[in-house]
Design an enzyme around this catalytic site. Structure first.
Site: not given
Length: 182
Positions: A5-6, A78-79, A137, A175
């Protein structure tokens, strides 16, 4: 976690700057993994950023930034840590200040619950694009677990705890359920 994301935020900001357009970068004031007032990716790229606190009026911050000169786009990292009120302030800035705003963050916490900022963004965003990562996985990872010092998945604790790969692991729902015992 681990979806880039960053990195994608920084790349998009770079694209604007490369074309001679100014941008405004914001990140949470308590995320100081990169020394504070920076947005940084795990692959080593970073940029200075302004910071927001939970009590800040983001409309006012953006309005002040625009008063200083052209601003082609606002980027918020970091919304997930935005408050519901702050998401409305961002929407107001889009509508009244005519500035595009792109937010980047997690959807759910380590217990599988929506963050307040993420819930508001899911409800009110004009457009959404999911950035994917994968589980061990090979399936799409949509959940994250927080590991304790013993390496086991934590089931309790504060919703907000800053951390990276040393603390969090991205997993598919199956998982995640296995790790959490649900």
């Amino acid at each position: 976690m681990n979806a880039g994301k960053s990195t994608i935020l920084l790349q998009a900001a770079h694209n604007y700057r490369e074309r001679g357009m100014d941008v405004y970068l914001l990140t949470a004031n308590f995320d100081n993994r990169s020394g504070g007032a920076k947005i940084a990716s795990r692959i080593g790229i970073e940029s200075d950023a302004d910071v927001y606190a939970p009590e800040d009026d983001l409309f006012e911050k953006i309005e002040l930034r625009i008063a200083q000169g052209d601003c082609a786009c606002v980027f918020v990292d970091e919304a997930q840590w935005l408050s519901k009120t702050q998401v409305w302030q961002l929407a107001r800035a889009v509508d009244e200040l005519n500035v595009p705003i792109m937010t980047y963050g997690l959807r759910v916490d380590f217990q599988g619950n929506l963050f307040p900022g993420s819930a508001a963004l899911l409800a009110w965003a004009d457009e959404m694009r999911e950035i994917r990562t994968i589980c061990h996985c090979g399936k799409k990872a949509t959940m994250v677990v927080r590991r304790g010092a013993d390496g086991k998945a934590m089931r309790d604790g504060p919703q907000v705890q800053v951390g990276g790969n040393e603390t969090y692991v991205s997993l598919c729902r199956r998982h995640f359920r296995e790790e959490m015992g649900v």
